[in-house]
Design a protein around this motif. Sequence first.
Motif, PDB file in Angstrom:
ATOM      1  N   ILE A   1       0.819  -1.220   0.000  1.00 47.54           N
ATOM      2  CA  ILE A   1       0.000   0.000   0.000  1.00 47.54           C
ATOM      3  C   ILE A   1       0.852   1.269   0.000  1.00 47.54           C
ATOM      4  CG2 ILE A   1      -2.109  -1.015   0.917  1.00 47.54           C
ATOM      5  CD1 ILE A   1      -1.285   0.059   3.689  1.00 47.54           C
ATOM      6  N   GLY A   2       2.160   1.105  -0.174  1.00 48.72           N
ATOM      7  CA  GLY A   2       2.996   2.259  -0.481  1.00 48.72           C
ATOM      8  C   GLY A   2       3.586   2.998   0.699  1.00 48.72           C
ATOM      9  N   PHE A   3       4.168   4.149   0.368  1.00 50.39           N
ATOM     10  CA  PHE A   3       4.935   4.880   1.387  1.00 50.39           C
ATOM     11  C   PHE A   3       4.091   5.940   2.080  1.00 50.39           C
ATOM     12  CE2 PHE A   3       5.786   6.964  -2.724  1.00 50.39           C
ATOM     13  CZ  PHE A   3       5.471   8.289  -2.443  1.00 50.39           C
ATOM     14  N   GLY A   4       4.491   6.237   3.315  1.00 46.23           N
ATOM     15  CA  GLY A   4       3.852   7.288   4.100  1.00 46.23           C
ATOM     16  C   GLY A   4       4.865   7.836   5.078  1.00 46.23           C
TER      17      GLY A   4
ATOM     18  N   ARG B   1      -3.036   5.535  -5.444  1.00 44.83           N
ATOM     19  CA  ARG B   1      -3.903   4.529  -6.079  1.00 44.83           C
ATOM     20  C   ARG B   1      -3.863   3.184  -5.356  1.00 44.83           C
ATOM     21  NH1 ARG B   1      -2.252   6.454 -11.302  1.00 44.83           N
ATOM     22  NH2 ARG B   1      -0.872   4.689 -11.677  1.00 44.83           N
ATOM     23  N   ARG B   2      -2.697   2.847  -4.823  1.00 43.23           N
ATOM     24  CA  ARG B   2      -2.561   1.553  -4.157  1.00 43.23           C
ATOM     25  C   ARG B   2      -3.440   1.464  -2.920  1.00 43.23           C
ATOM     26  NH1 ARG B   2      -1.317  -2.760  -6.612  1.00 43.23           N
ATOM     27  NH2 ARG B   2      -2.951  -1.689  -7.707  1.00 43.23           N
ATOM     28  N   ARG B   3      -3.586   2.613  -2.246  1.00 45.28           N
ATOM     29  CA  ARG B   3      -4.449   2.622  -1.053  1.00 45.28           C
ATOM     30  C   ARG B   3      -5.896   2.325  -1.456  1.00 45.28           C
ATOM     31  NH1 ARG B   3      -2.139   8.157   1.853  1.00 45.28           N
ATOM     32  NH2 ARG B   3       0.032   7.515   1.875  1.00 45.28           N
ATOM     33  N   SER B   4      -6.359   3.014  -2.486  1.00 42.24           N
ATOM     34  CA  SER B   4      -7.754   2.815  -2.923  1.00 42.24           C
ATOM     35  C   SER B   4      -7.969   1.406  -3.467  1.00 42.24           C
ATOM     36  CB  SER B   4      -8.123   3.798  -4.028  1.00 42.24           C
ATOM     37  OG  SER B   4      -7.625   5.054  -3.735  1.00 42.24           O
ATOM     38  N   ARG B   5      -6.918   0.837  -4.023  1.00 34.09           N
ATOM     39  CA  ARG B   5      -7.028  -0.510  -4.595  1.00 34.09           C
ATOM     40  C   ARG B   5      -7.467  -1.526  -3.529  1.00 34.09           C
ATOM     41  NH1 ARG B   5      -8.794  -3.646  -8.097  1.00 34.09           N
ATOM     42  NH2 ARG B   5      -7.602  -5.536  -8.535  1.00 34.09           N
ATOM     43  N   VAL B   6      -7.039  -1.300  -2.284  1.00 38.50           N
ATOM     44  CA  VAL B   6      -7.421  -2.215  -1.206  1.00 38.50           C
ATOM     45  C   VAL B   6      -8.940  -2.218  -1.035  1.00 38.50           C
ATOM     46  CG1 VAL B   6      -7.200  -2.676   1.278  1.00 38.50           C
ATOM     47  CG2 VAL B   6      -5.219  -1.884  -0.005  1.00 38.50           C
ATOM     48  N   ILE B   7      -9.538  -1.040  -1.127  1.00 37.90           N
ATOM     49  CA  ILE B   7     -10.994  -0.946  -0.956  1.00 37.90           C
ATOM     50  C   ILE B   7     -11.678  -1.663  -2.137  1.00 37.90           C
ATOM     51  CG2 ILE B   7     -12.931   0.657  -0.471  1.00 37.90           C
ATOM     52  CD1 ILE B   7     -10.403   0.976   1.387  1.00 37.90           C
TER      53      ILE B   7
ATOM     54  N   GLY C   1      -2.677  -2.740  11.892  1.00 36.58           N
ATOM     55  CA  GLY C   1      -1.572  -1.790  11.757  1.00 36.58           C
ATOM     56  C   GLY C   1      -2.068  -0.406  11.416  1.00 36.58           C
ATOM     57  N   ALA C   2      -1.627   0.560  12.212  1.00 35.55           N
ATOM     58  CA  ALA C   2      -1.983   1.969  11.973  1.00 35.55           C
ATOM     59  C   ALA C   2      -0.741   2.788  11.636  1.00 35.55           C
ATOM     60  CB  ALA C   2      -2.660   2.550  13.213  1.00 35.55           C
ATOM     61  N   ALA C   3       0.399   2.402  12.195  1.00 36.20           N
ATOM     62  CA  ALA C   3       1.635   3.152  11.972  1.00 36.20           C
ATOM     63  C   ALA C   3       2.034   3.098  10.497  1.00 36.20           C
ATOM     64  CB  ALA C   3       2.751   2.560  12.824  1.00 36.20           C
ATOM     65  N   PHE C   4       2.792   4.095  10.040  1.00 34.50           N
ATOM     66  CA  PHE C   4       3.131   4.119   8.608  1.00 34.50           C
ATOM     67  C   PHE C   4       4.127   3.041   8.233  1.00 34.50           C
ATOM     68  CE2 PHE C   4       7.372   5.980   7.789  1.00 34.50           C
ATOM     69  CZ  PHE C   4       7.730   6.435   9.042  1.00 34.50           C
ATOM     70  N   LYS C   5       4.764   2.460   9.252  1.00 35.18           N
ATOM     71  CA  LYS C   5       5.624   1.286   9.061  1.00 35.18           C
ATOM     72  C   LYS C   5       5.832   0.670  10.435  1.00 35.18           C
ATOM     73  CE  LYS C   5      10.167   3.438   9.510  1.00 35.18           C
ATOM     74  NZ  LYS C   5      11.464   3.655   8.913  1.00 35.18           N
ATOM     75  N   PRO C   6       6.382  -0.549  10.523  1.00 29.76           N
ATOM     76  CA  PRO C   6       6.549  -1.162  11.840  1.00 29.76           C
ATOM     77  C   PRO C   6       7.605  -0.444  12.685  1.00 29.76           C
ATOM     78  CG  PRO C   6       6.760  -2.790  10.077  1.00 29.76           C
ATOM     79  CD  PRO C   6       6.772  -1.452   9.431  1.00 29.76           C
ATOM     80  N   GLU C   7       7.601  -0.713  13.967  1.00 27.99           N
ATOM     81  CA  GLU C   7       8.570  -0.182  14.928  1.00 27.99           C
ATOM     82  C   GLU C   7       8.517   1.327  15.095  1.00 27.99           C
ATOM     83  OE1 GLU C   7      10.027  -2.028  17.058  1.00 27.99           O
ATOM     84  OE2 GLU C   7       9.394  -3.856  16.056  1.00 27.99           O
TER      85      GLU C   7
ATOM     86  N   ALA D   1      -5.038   5.798   5.950  1.00 30.07           N
ATOM     87  CA  ALA D   1      -5.787   6.213   4.756  1.00 30.07           C
ATOM     88  C   ALA D   1      -6.731   5.088   4.331  1.00 30.07           C
ATOM     89  CB  ALA D   1      -4.817   6.562   3.629  1.00 30.07           C
ATOM     90  N   VAL D   2      -6.236   3.847   4.394  1.00 29.09           N
ATOM     91  CA  VAL D   2      -7.072   2.691   4.045  1.00 29.09           C
ATOM     92  C   VAL D   2      -8.227   2.572   5.049  1.00 29.09           C
ATOM     93  CG1 VAL D   2      -7.074   0.155   3.979  1.00 29.09           C
ATOM     94  CG2 VAL D   2      -5.243   1.425   2.837  1.00 29.09           C
ATOM     95  N   ALA D   3      -7.910   2.711   6.334  1.00 25.05           N
ATOM     96  CA  ALA D   3      -8.942   2.605   7.378  1.00 25.05           C
ATOM     97  C   ALA D   3     -10.036   3.651   7.142  1.00 25.05           C
ATOM     98  CB  ALA D   3      -8.321   2.795   8.762  1.00 25.05           C
ATOM     99  N   GLU D   4      -9.610   4.869   6.845  1.00 25.92           N
ATOM    100  CA  GLU D   4     -10.587   5.942   6.617  1.00 25.92           C
ATOM    101  C   GLU D   4     -11.451   5.666   5.395  1.00 25.92           C
ATOM    102  OE1 GLU D   4      -8.327   9.682   6.597  1.00 25.92           O
ATOM    103  OE2 GLU D   4     -10.080  10.445   7.702  1.00 25.92           O
TER     104      GLU D   4
END
Length: 444
Positions: free
Chosen positions: A258-261, A297-303, A322-328, A339-342
């Motif tokens: 789902i890409g970078f953040g 686009r990758r985020r919307s693709r999940v929906i 997972g809510a953080a933009f990456k682990p740790e 963004a996906v959750a929203e």
Amino acid sequence: MKLKISVIGLGYLGATTAVAFAKLGHEVIGIDSDLTKLESLAAGRVPFYEPGLEDALLEVIASGNLRFKTQHDEETSEALIHLLCVGTPQSKTGLGADTTYLFNALDALAPFLNEDALVAGKSTVPVGTAAELAKHLASKVDFPPHLAWNPEFLREGTALQDSLLPDRVVIGVKEAWAEKLLRLLYEPITNQGVPLLVVDIPTAELVKVAANSFLATKISFINAMAEIAEVAGADAVKLSEAIGMDERIGNKFLKSGIGFGGGCLPKDIRGFVARAEELGVGQAVGFLKEVEAINLRRRSRVIELAQEELGDLTGRRVTILGAAFKPETDDIRDSPAMAVAEQFWMAGAKVVIHDPKALENVRRVYPQLETANDLDSAVQGAEIVVLTTEWKQYREADPISLGRHVTNRLIIDGRNALDVSAWQAANWQVVALGRNLDRIPALV
Ligand code: UDX
């Protein structure tokens, strides 16, 4: 040689930088006007989650190498180097970076600035900012001030290690004297074989945004391939593995999903485009707009994938892992996961979010979204589970046990992080970005 330095701004960058230089043996005074933050740090508590940083903070407070102040005073004016580490967030009115905090920091520093001290900027800035800052500082003091630029490449999650042993140190200087001083500052690091590059100031400013733009481009490149793989019946994970084996390409930052953040990559590429346009060379980095478009686009693709499986999402129970933009990290700034959750929430789904570290931030920023503290209750009754951040806890989760809690064994792997065959063997349907997993036969 032990140097006395001040670190101005104690956010992610500043707090880590202050601790790192104190740990390397320098005498550091951390300065931040935010009293709550300062009191927390002075008491040995890091106000965000960063592995190893709190232990190191306690160590350098005990050794006396790191102290904190809310403002400059006679003592901080004895510092040989002042490191500017304040934030440069995206401007509220456009895509460019807001450099106000840097100018404010100089205003506060100027009355206490010693003629022989060096001001070195570490914050990420649009190219040309250092020159404007130098001009501004010169108007505030009655001697020619010394300014250098020294970009920082630390990553959240490994920030301390990245500061203590970076791949390289870059210093942008105008005077040999400034170079000498910065070489002394970094001696404990360069003594371990880390290369130090001396460049002019605009190059130093550019190195940071150029590096982050390259990383973002690499991620969007593989995510663009994932879009193609989805319709062509190919597999983006295998594709990444195959092209990454070419040493000229390399396998790092080539993971589709789902890409970078986060607080850097998205903001930095937007700021770079804005600055290049101001300089009349917008075309040169026009591709970064496409890099961002692919990323979104990758985020919307999940929906879309969820809709392909479940149809209308209204009232459907969706668990976001997972809510953080990456682990740790507990950082949710510009998090693809959020963004996906929203987007699920906006599609009418009943969303529950789990994260090992970031839930406090989620509740603060998204009070409308439901959260669950433990994994089993998070997936309870789920009609679809979506893996959005590849925390170890999820990668190692037992699909058989989780399967007992859900209503429907359907998971979207938004990070291509799961052991697909283990999940399929536990009778889960696994959907993943850039893959056609129905073609992979389950092991049972
Ligand atoms: C980044 C730079 O890496 C660092 O050098 C700079 O100083 C600050 O910005 P950071 O923001 O901590 O660091 O995150 P990074 O590790 O770069 O990851 C950025 C995002 O890319 C994350 O959301 C991550 O999940 C995503 N990513 C990373 C991918 O989607 N695929 C990959 O292959 C790698």
